[in-house]
Design an enzyme around this catalytic site. Sequence first.
Site, PDB file in Angstrom:
ATOM      1  N   ARG A 112       4.002  -2.239   3.632  1.00  0.00           N
ATOM      2  CA  ARG A 112       2.677  -1.597   3.756  1.00  0.00           C
ATOM      3  C   ARG A 112       2.803  -0.071   3.609  1.00  0.00           C
ATOM      4  O   ARG A 112       2.178   0.701   4.341  1.00  0.00           O
ATOM      5  CB  ARG A 112       2.011  -1.922   5.094  1.00  0.00           C
TER       6      ARG A 112
ATOM      7  N   SER B 118      -5.797  -6.209   9.397  1.00  0.00           N
ATOM      8  CA  SER B 118      -4.784  -5.879  10.414  1.00  0.00           C
ATOM      9  C   SER B 118      -4.874  -4.396  10.749  1.00  0.00           C
ATOM     10  O   SER B 118      -4.761  -3.568   9.851  1.00  0.00           O
ATOM     11  CB  SER B 118      -3.389  -6.160   9.872  1.00  0.00           C
TER      12      SER B 118
ATOM     13  N   GLU C 166      -1.942   0.492  10.522  1.00  0.00           N
ATOM     14  CA  GLU C 166      -1.923   0.181   9.086  1.00  0.00           C
ATOM     15  C   GLU C 166      -3.159   0.819   8.429  1.00  0.00           C
ATOM     16  O   GLU C 166      -3.116   1.263   7.291  1.00  0.00           O
ATOM     17  CB  GLU C 166      -1.944  -1.344   8.902  1.00  0.00           C
TER      18      GLU C 166
HETATM   19  C1  FAD Z   1     -10.477  -9.003   6.403  1.00  0.00           C
HETATM   20  C2  FAD Z   1      -9.394  -8.169   5.759  1.00  0.00           C
HETATM   21  C3  FAD Z   1      -8.194  -8.755   5.417  1.00  0.00           C
HETATM   22  C4  FAD Z   1      -7.176  -7.975   4.845  1.00  0.00           C
HETATM   23  N1  FAD Z   1      -6.000  -8.599   4.501  1.00  0.00           N
HETATM   24  C5  FAD Z   1      -4.982  -7.882   3.984  1.00  0.00           C
HETATM   25  C6  FAD Z   1      -3.748  -8.507   3.602  1.00  0.00           C
HETATM   26  O1  FAD Z   1      -3.590  -9.719   3.723  1.00  0.00           O
HETATM   27  N2  FAD Z   1      -2.762  -7.729   3.109  1.00  0.00           N
HETATM   28  C7  FAD Z   1      -2.902  -6.383   2.926  1.00  0.00           C
HETATM   29  O2  FAD Z   1      -1.960  -5.739   2.457  1.00  0.00           O
HETATM   30  N3  FAD Z   1      -4.072  -5.759   3.251  1.00  0.00           N
HETATM   31  C8  FAD Z   1      -5.105  -6.466   3.761  1.00  0.00           C
HETATM   32  N4  FAD Z   1      -6.289  -5.849   4.098  1.00  0.00           N
HETATM   33  C9  FAD Z   1      -6.415  -4.396   3.927  1.00  0.00           C
HETATM   34  C10 FAD Z   1      -7.088  -3.964   2.598  1.00  0.00           C
HETATM   35  O3  FAD Z   1      -7.699  -5.063   1.986  1.00  0.00           O
HETATM   36  C11 FAD Z   1      -6.080  -3.336   1.631  1.00  0.00           C
HETATM   37  O4  FAD Z   1      -5.390  -2.279   2.237  1.00  0.00           O
HETATM   38  C12 FAD Z   1      -6.766  -2.811   0.348  1.00  0.00           C
HETATM   39  O5  FAD Z   1      -5.800  -2.463  -0.618  1.00  0.00           O
HETATM   40  C13 FAD Z   1      -7.671  -1.615   0.611  1.00  0.00           C
HETATM   41  O6  FAD Z   1      -8.425  -1.397  -0.556  1.00  0.00           O
HETATM   42  P1  FAD Z   1      -9.737  -0.481  -0.552  1.00  0.00           P
HETATM   43  O7  FAD Z   1     -10.148  -0.302  -1.973  1.00  0.00           O
HETATM   44  O8  FAD Z   1     -10.730  -1.046   0.348  1.00  0.00           O
HETATM   45  O9  FAD Z   1      -9.126   0.867   0.004  1.00  0.00           O
HETATM   46  P2  FAD Z   1      -9.826   1.955   0.947  1.00  0.00           P
HETATM   47  O10 FAD Z   1      -9.959   1.412   2.322  1.00  0.00           O
HETATM   48  O11 FAD Z   1     -11.052   2.464   0.314  1.00  0.00           O
HETATM   49  O12 FAD Z   1      -8.689   3.073   0.939  1.00  0.00           O
HETATM   50  C14 FAD Z   1      -7.433   2.856   1.525  1.00  0.00           C
HETATM   51  C15 FAD Z   1      -6.542   4.100   1.298  1.00  0.00           C
HETATM   52  O13 FAD Z   1      -6.228   4.217  -0.070  1.00  0.00           O
HETATM   53  C16 FAD Z   1      -6.713   5.447  -0.613  1.00  0.00           C
HETATM   54  N5  FAD Z   1      -7.209   5.143  -1.955  1.00  0.00           N
HETATM   55  C17 FAD Z   1      -8.132   4.205  -2.278  1.00  0.00           C
HETATM   56  N6  FAD Z   1      -8.298   4.174  -3.613  1.00  0.00           N
HETATM   57  C18 FAD Z   1      -7.483   5.110  -4.125  1.00  0.00           C
HETATM   58  C19 FAD Z   1      -7.217   5.587  -5.464  1.00  0.00           C
HETATM   59  N7  FAD Z   1      -7.843   5.082  -6.536  1.00  0.00           N
HETATM   60  N8  FAD Z   1      -6.325   6.595  -5.612  1.00  0.00           N
HETATM   61  C20 FAD Z   1      -5.696   7.134  -4.556  1.00  0.00           C
HETATM   62  N9  FAD Z   1      -5.900   6.745  -3.278  1.00  0.00           N
HETATM   63  C21 FAD Z   1      -6.780   5.744  -3.069  1.00  0.00           C
HETATM   64  C22 FAD Z   1      -7.803   5.911   0.334  1.00  0.00           C
HETATM   65  O14 FAD Z   1      -7.958   7.315   0.300  1.00  0.00           O
HETATM   66  C23 FAD Z   1      -7.253   5.411   1.672  1.00  0.00           C
HETATM   67  O15 FAD Z   1      -6.293   6.302   2.173  1.00  0.00           O
HETATM   68  C24 FAD Z   1      -7.356  -6.595   4.622  1.00  0.00           C
HETATM   69  C25 FAD Z   1      -8.585  -5.999   4.964  1.00  0.00           C
HETATM   70  C26 FAD Z   1      -9.606  -6.791   5.503  1.00  0.00           C
HETATM   71  C27 FAD Z   1     -10.913  -6.145   5.839  1.00  0.00           C
END
Ligand code: FAD
Length: 339
Positions: A165, A239, A335
């Site tokens: 992660r 998480s 995380e």
């Molecule tokens: C119900 C649920 C289940 C989940 N299960 C998992 C799982 O099984 N495994 C897992 O690894 N994660 C899991 N996650 C966490 C999440 O889905 C991941 O971390 C996902 O990659 C976040 O994507 P996002 O576009 O929503 O990012 P955001 O929440 O919008 O951003 C996350 C971070 O990345 C940065 N960021 C976003 N886009 C960019 C970009 N284009 N360039 C540079 N920086 C950027 C943001 O500034 C921030 O710091 C889960 C979340 C939920 C709500």
Amino acid sequence: MLKIETNHSLGQYTTIKVGTIADYFAVLKSKADLLEALAFSKKNKQPITVLGGGSNILFSQRIKGLVLKNEIKGIKIIEKNKTRVLVEGLSGESWSKFVAFTADHKFYGLENLFLIYGTVGAAPVQNIGAYGVEFKDSFHHLLAFDLKTGQEKIFSSADCHFGYRDSVFKNKFKGRYFIYSVVMSLALKPNFQLGYGSIKEKLAEKGIKKIKIRDIVNVIAEIRNGKLPNPQSLPNSGSFFKNPEISKLKFKKLQQKYSEIPSFPGQANKVKIPAGWLIEQSGFKGKKFGPVRMYEKQALILVNEGGASAKQVLSLVNKVKAAVKKKFDLDLSEEVNII
Ligand SMILES: Cc1cc2nc3c(=O)[nH]c(=O)nc-3n(C[C@H](O)[C@H](O)[C@H](O)COP(=O)(O)OP(=O)(O)OC[C@H]3O[C@@H](n4cnc5c(N)ncnc54)[C@H](O)[C@@H]3O)c2cc1C
């Protein structure tokens, strides 16, 4: 022309539905929008915060500068040989749509990562992982823009320093780059990872013997939907904490005191302890603190019943960390990106 709003409320864009106000806010639909936003930031000396699907972010204070909501979408096959294919996703694309595209084309490698929330561009940031597979396993390269200079840079896997992660985008280059596109290298023949969670059991239950990629995707969807709270009905950001990784010696000591402590192999000869178990043992599973609680079916997930403030979320986070430290002498780290 890019529409830049002022004093924009952010809560609606996060899956935990907690947020504050951004000085400036814009939605990006194209590379031209991104370049315009970079020019605005440079001209007005406003820092940039990148927002994808908001599923791994907690906005905890007023956000200075410009928040860019990334909706730059697109998926294409860029190269194919006899054994592998390179597929590019633009960073605002839905990660699950990207995985579904690869599964529909019978490109193998991402199937266990189906239904992870968020965008393609955020996947490398924390090297998303599930059911024994991590993003880095199929990663080829990515293209990013330096948020200060506007310069483009290609990152190889080695450049990204992927860990559990974790990546360079959470550390040395935190907040420095806008990830524009991601290229994954996928296999044309299956090598399914079935050993984690209840994938094998679910396939057997359905009587599936000749396994196809769509079967895996469907089973993963079923497992996830049964276990994880849907943010649309119960806001959360997955998480909240990472599973702590500790030395074998420390693990043995803990085992003497807590013989039932679960574990699995971590990186570099370390032992990973499920943070959900630690939180549950510390008495937080399902216990309510105003509108927030650690989810009763999976104590690692912090849920917001509605109307929670960042202060209430952080207060529970700190309580959980303190209790786990006191009981197990272990430090939990978040995380979720707290901004
Ligand atoms: C119900 C649920 C289940 C989940 N299960 C998992 C799982 O099984 N495994 C897992 O690894 N994660 C899991 N996650 C966490 C999440 O889905 C991941 O971390 C996902 O990659 C976040 O994507 P996002 O576009 O929503 O990012 P955001 O929440 O919008 O951003 C996350 C971070 O990345 C940065 N960021 C976003 N886009 C960019 C970009 N284009 N360039 C540079 N920086 C950027 C943001 O500034 C921030 O710091 C889960 C979340 C939920 C709500």
